[in-house]
Design an enzyme around this catalytic site. Structure first.
Site, PDB file in Angstrom:
ATOM      1  N   MET A   1      10.207  23.859   0.666  1.00  0.00           N
ATOM      2  CA  MET A   1       9.530  22.894  -0.206  1.00  0.00           C
ATOM      3  C   MET A   1      10.517  22.200  -1.141  1.00  0.00           C
ATOM      4  SD  MET A   1       6.200  23.462  -2.634  1.00  0.00           S
ATOM      5  CE  MET A   1       5.173  24.177  -1.365  1.00  0.00           C
TER       6      MET A   1
ATOM      7  N   TYR B   1      13.787  30.426   5.825  1.00  0.00           N
ATOM      8  CA  TYR B   1      12.530  31.086   6.230  1.00  0.00           C
ATOM      9  C   TYR B   1      12.549  31.404   7.719  1.00  0.00           C
ATOM     10  CZ  TYR B   1      10.180  29.991   1.831  1.00  0.00           C
ATOM     11  OH  TYR B   1       9.817  29.930   0.523  1.00  0.00           O
TER      12      TYR B   1
ATOM     13  N   ARG C   1     -10.765  -0.267  14.449  1.00  0.00           N
ATOM     14  CA  ARG C   1     -11.187   0.626  13.362  1.00  0.00           C
ATOM     15  C   ARG C   1     -12.059  -0.103  12.353  1.00  0.00           C
ATOM     16  NH1 ARG C   1      -5.333   1.035  10.097  1.00  0.00           N
ATOM     17  NH2 ARG C   1      -5.506  -1.128   9.476  1.00  0.00           N
TER      18      ARG C   1
ATOM     19  N   LYS D   1       0.846  -1.200   0.000  1.00  0.00           N
ATOM     20  CA  LYS D   1       0.000   0.000   0.000  1.00  0.00           C
ATOM     21  C   LYS D   1       0.882   1.251   0.000  1.00  0.00           C
ATOM     22  CE  LYS D   1      -0.416  -0.342   5.031  1.00  0.00           C
ATOM     23  NZ  LYS D   1      -1.202  -0.988   6.089  1.00  0.00           N
TER      24      LYS D   1
HETATM   25  C1  LIG Z   1      -0.418  -2.010   6.709  1.00  0.00           C
HETATM   26  C2  LIG Z   1      -0.929  -3.317   7.119  1.00  0.00           C
HETATM   27  C3  LIG Z   1      -0.052  -4.401   7.301  1.00  0.00           C
HETATM   28  C4  LIG Z   1       1.444  -4.261   7.224  1.00  0.00           C
HETATM   29  O1  LIG Z   1       1.909  -3.637   8.397  1.00  0.00           O
HETATM   30  P1  LIG Z   1       3.454  -3.478   8.734  1.00  0.00           P
HETATM   31  O2  LIG Z   1       3.454  -2.951  10.101  1.00  0.00           O
HETATM   32  O3  LIG Z   1       3.994  -2.504   7.747  1.00  0.00           O
HETATM   33  O4  LIG Z   1       4.073  -4.811   8.589  1.00  0.00           O
HETATM   34  C5  LIG Z   1      -0.604  -5.632   7.573  1.00  0.00           C
HETATM   35  N1  LIG Z   1      -1.948  -5.790   7.702  1.00  0.00           N
HETATM   36  C6  LIG Z   1      -2.807  -4.768   7.553  1.00  0.00           C
HETATM   37  C7  LIG Z   1      -4.269  -5.009   7.721  1.00  0.00           C
HETATM   38  C8  LIG Z   1      -2.331  -3.498   7.275  1.00  0.00           C
HETATM   39  O5  LIG Z   1      -3.192  -2.481   7.152  1.00  0.00           O
END
Ligand SMILES: *Cc1c(COP(=O)(O)O)cnc(C)c1O
Length: 406
Positions: free
Chosen positions: A311, A263, A135, A37
Site C-alpha cells: 500500500m 508480502y 450505455r 472528469k
Molecule cells: C471521457 C469522455 C471523453 C474523453 O475521452 P478521451 O478518450 O479521454 O479523449 C469524451 N466524451 C465523453 C462522453 C466521455 O465520457
C-alpha cells in the site's frame, strides 16, 4: 520537490502544447471542450481547468455534478457539461450553477422543464444520440422525436447534440466509421426539424486523431490533452506527456542470495543484490500488478520492481546501479537522463489502460505544476480570446487556493 515522498509533476506547457495540436487537427475555429472528469485524469481538475481557461479553451466536460460544482466554486465560469447523466437529486444544483446536462430520456426532459420553470432559469441540455456506445443516449429515431418535443418547449435550451464513440481506435475501425456515419445521418434529419442544434460534438481523443467528428464545431479531448496516445494514432507521437511521477529512495539494503522480499515472499534474490525501498505504493496509484515486469528509473537506469507492490512501499532491484544512494530520485513516469517511462508503459505492465493508471493517482501524491506562463492558444473564436484577454474569466492564478501541504 526535494523533501517529498511522492510527487507528480504536471507540465502545463505540455498541456497547452497538446491543446494546440488538437486544435490543428480539428476544423478551423473548433471549440475545445476539455474533459476534466476524475480530477482531470489525476492531474488536478481545478488547476488544469484554470490553466486551460487561460489557454483559451471553450468548455469543460466532467463526469458528475459534484465535479462541475467543484469547478464552479473554484471560479470557473465557462460552460461545463456533465458528459453522461446525473441522478434526480443532482438536478437542482446543476441548474442553479448553469451546468449543461446530457439528455437522453423523455422523462428527464419533462422533469427539467418543470424544474426550470419553478427555478426561473433555463435548463441547458445536450441531446445524446446513441450510435453504438450503448450505455447512454437515445437511438437516432427516438432522439429525433425528443428533438421535436424540445423544440416546442421554451424552458429547455438545446445547447448541443452529441454522440460518443465506442470504437477505441476511432476511424481506424469500421465500427467507428459506422458510428460517425450514423451521427451524420442523424444530423441531416435533425436539421430538417430545427436549424440550430447548438454545439455538435462526437470526437473524443480517438476521434480527433483518426479524423472522426473533427469537422464539427466542438471536440471533447481527454487523454490526448494529457499527452497520452496509443502508438497507432497518426500524429499521436506529436503529443507531450503532461504527467510525471516521482519518488525517492528511503532505504537501501544489501541482500544475500535467496533472501525473500515483500508480502508472500513472491520474490527471492537469485544472487546477492542491493534492494531500494521507495515510499510509493498502490494507495498512491502505482498499480499492484505493475510488479510483474514493471520498472522505474534511478540515475537514468532501469531498475526492476521486485516483490509485491504494497500500500505504501515498493521495492526495486538496484544492484547494478553504481553509487546509488538514499535520497536518489526514482522516476515511475517521466524522463530521467535519456530514458523515459510513459503512462502507457506502466499500463502495459499492469495489464490495464492508461486511463486507469492516470486517474488512480492517490490523494497523497502532491501535484507540482510546472510552466504555464505562456498559455494562450488561438483555438477559440477571436471574440472570445479578446474578451478573455481583457477580462480573464478565471480569477488570477494567485487567487487559486494554495495546494494542500502534505
Ligand atoms: C471521457 C469522455 C471523453 C474523453 O475521452 P478521451 O478518450 O479521454 O479523449 C469524451 N466524451 C465523453 C462522453 C466521455 O465520457
Amino acid at each position: 520537490m526535494e523533501g517529498m515522498r511522492v510527487w507528480a509533476e504536471i507540465d502545463l506547457d505540455a498541456l497547452a502544447f497538446n491543446l494546440d495540436v488538437i486544435r490543428r487537427m480539428s476544423a478551423p475555429g473548433v471549440r475545445i471542450m476539455l474533459v476534466v472528469k476524475a480530477d482531470a485524469y489525476g492531474h488536478g481538475a481545478v488547476a488544469i481547468a484554470h490553466h486551460a481557461v487561460r489557454a483559451g479553451i471553450g468548455a469543460l466536460g466532467v463526469g458528475t455534478s459534484q465535479e462541475a460544482l467543484e469547478l464552479r466554486h473554484a471560479g470557473i465560469r465557462i460552460p461545463i457539461l456533465v458528459l453522461g447523466t446525473v441522478i434526480d437529486e443532482e438536478l437542482r444544483a446543476c441548474l442553479s450553477h448553469d451546468v449543461h446536462l446530457g439528455l437522453h430520456t423523455f422523462d428527464r426532459a419533462e422533469q427539467l422543464s418543470r424544474l426550470a420553470q419553478r427555478m426561473g432559469c433555463p435548463a441547458r441540455v445536450h441531446l445524446n444520440v446513441d450510435t453504438g456506445m450503448g450505455r447512454l443516449g437515445l437511438p437516432p429515431h427516438r432522439a429525433l422525436e425528443l428533438l421535436r418535443r424540445l423544440s416546442a418547449d421554451p424552458t429547455i435550451e438545446l445547447a448541443g447534440v452529441m454522440s460518443h464513440l465506442a470504437a477505441t481506435e476511432g476511424g481506424l475501425e469500421p465500427a467507428g466509421r459506422a458510428q460517425a456515419q450514423a451521427f451524420e445521418a442523424f444530423l441531416t434529419e435533425a436539421r430538417s426539424i430545427r436549424q440550430d442544434l447548438g454545439w455538435v460534438h462526437l470526437a473524443n481523443s480517438a476521434g480527433i486523431f483518426t479524423g472522426l467528428g473533427t469537422q464539427y464545431d466542438t471536440v471533447r479531448p481527454g487523454l490526448a490533452a494529457y499527452g497520452v496516445a496509443p502508438a497507432n494514432w497518426p500524429h499521436g507521437e506529436a503529443l507531450r506527456p503532461v504527467m510525471g511521477l516521482r519518488s525517492q529512495i528511503v532505504f537501501l539494503k544489501d541482500m544475500p542470495a535467496g533472501a525473500p522480499i515483500g508480502y508472500a515472499s513472491t520474490w527471492r534474490a537469485k544472487t546477492a543484490t542491493r534492494i531500494a525501498t521507495l515510499p510509493i505504493g498502490y494507495a498512491d496509484g502505482l498499480p499492484w500488478r505493475a510488479a510483474r515486469g514493471g520498472e522505474v528509473l534511478v540515475r537514468g537506469q532501469r531498475a526492476p520492481i521486485i516483490g509485491r507492490v504494497s500500500m505504501d512501499y515498493t521495492t526495486v532491484d538496484v544492484g547494478h546501479i553504481r553509487d546509488v544512494a538514499v535520497g536518489d530520485v526514482a522516476t515511475l513516469i517521466g524522463k530521467d537522463g535519456t530514458d523515459t517511462i510513459r503512462v502507457g508503459d506502466l499500463a502495459t505492465w499492469a495489464e490495464t489502460i492508461p486511463y486507469e493508471v492516470a486517474c488512480s493517482l492517490g490523494r497523497r501524491v502532491r501535484r507540482q505544476y510546472l510552466g504555464g506562463e505562456d498559455l494562450l492558444i488561438p483555438s477559440q473564436a477571436p471574440a472570445d480570446l479578446e474578451r478573455a484577454r481583457k477580462s480573464p474569466i478565471a480569477p488570477p492564478l494567485d487567487a487559486i487556493p494554495p495546494l494542500p501541504r502534505p
